[in-house]
Design an enzyme around this catalytic site. Structure first.
Site, short mmCIF file in Angstrom:
data_model
loop_
_atom_site.label_atom_id
_atom_site.label_comp_id
_atom_site.label_asym_id
_atom_site.label_seq_id
_atom_site.Cartn_x
_atom_site.Cartn_y
_atom_site.Cartn_z
N SER A 118 111.38 -17.24 85.34
CA SER A 118 111.55 -17.27 83.96
C SER A 118 110.73 -18.02 83.39
CB SER A 118 113.20 -17.19 83.52
OG SER A 118 113.40 -17.12 82.28
N HIS A 171 118.51 -10.62 85.73
CA HIS A 171 117.71 -11.70 85.56
C HIS A 171 117.86 -12.84 86.71
CE1 HIS A 171 114.78 -14.00 82.97
NE2 HIS A 171 115.62 -15.00 83.17
N ASN A 229 111.11 -12.83 87.58
CA ASN A 229 111.53 -12.44 86.19
C ASN A 229 110.70 -13.06 84.96
OD1 ASN A 229 113.92 -12.79 88.22
ND2 ASN A 229 114.46 -11.12 86.91
#
Length: 264
Positions: free
Chosen positions: A97, A242, A121
């Site tokens: 992320s 996620h 992700n």
């Protein structure tokens, strides 16, 4: 109460875990609101054959915050300085992320420091609507309106609420420093276009992994980055969102284990 992994600190205040040994050095960078413990399954398994360095982001866990109002480039500079402080040489970096955006920045600005990169992700060229939504959240968070439960609805499927992964992530969000979270989230919200055009120039092996149910770090984003990179591959974990490294730890760890064997 969370079980906290024992950390060391650099002179500049970066907290890290150094586990295992081997020819390959793997640096793990977590996402906004998390800390080293979010990489637990990967640290345990990958350190059996590699040296694994997991870092707390600035203002997260036990790492000192960055000064001023940092943008994504400041986080990239921070990571490069930590690699230098630890005298790691050329490394493999896996970022999740926000960590994926920082890894992108390293690929764009310091390719000589990299052997391989893995983006888990990761976001890439958000739509206008998605950018407006994430920037609005960043603005709210920066004013102190920090809903520590809200990310869970985006990161997990409804039927995952009773899982260990959900409970761990919820606990990490409850404990994260609000100012550190706000600073990192602002950089995350505004940073997806900063280095996004670097991929045609990235030559190192690059893995782009996400869950097929992640609404914000989509499989299409992963495929587009892999196609743009010179040596990119995509892995899409079906049935996950996620926090795929925690909800599908065996599959993600296996993918990273394989990635670490790609010719660099």
């Amino acid at each position: 109460m969370l079980q906290t992994l024992q950390r060391s600190k650099t002179k500049s205040g970066a907290a890290y875990v150094d586990s295992g040994s081997g020819d390959e050095v793997l640096v793990l960078i977590h996402g906004v609101g998390m800390r080293i413990e979010a990489w637990g399954p990967q640290i345990e398994q990958l350190s059996k054959r590699n040296r694994v360095i997991a870092l707390d982001l600035p203002g997260h866990g036990l790492s000192a915050p960055l000064e001023g109002r940092p943008d994504l480039s400041n986080f990239v500079t921070w990571l490069a300085s930590v690699i230098d402080e630890l005298e790691l040489g050329a490394v493999n970096i896996a970022g999740h992320s926000m960590g994926a955006l920082i890894t992108t920045g390293m690929a764009a600005t310091a390719p000589e420091r990299l052997r391989r990169i893995a983006l888990l992700n990761g976001v890439y060229k958000r739509t206008i609507a998605a950018r407006q939504a994430v920037e609005a959240r960043a603005g709210e968070i920066f004013t102190g309106a920090f809903d520590r439960e809200a990310p869970l609805g985006r990161w997990f499927a409804p039927d995952e609420a009773n899982t260990d992964a959900y409970r761990l992530v919820r606990a990490l969000l409850q404990e994260v420093n609000a100012e550190g979270y706000a600073a990192a989230y602002r950089a995350f919200a505004t940073g997806d276009t900063l280095y996004c055009d670097c991929w045609p120039f990235v030559t190192c092996p690059a893995l782009f992994l996400t869950g097929d149910g992640d609404p914000n770090s989509t499989p299409e984003m992963a495929k587009d980055m892999a196609e743009a990179a010179q040596n990119g591959r995509t892995a899409v974990i079906r049935g996950h969102r996620h926090m795929v490294n925690l909800t599908a730890p065996e599959e993600v760890t296996a993918a990273l284990d394989n990635w670490l064997t790609w010719a660099a």
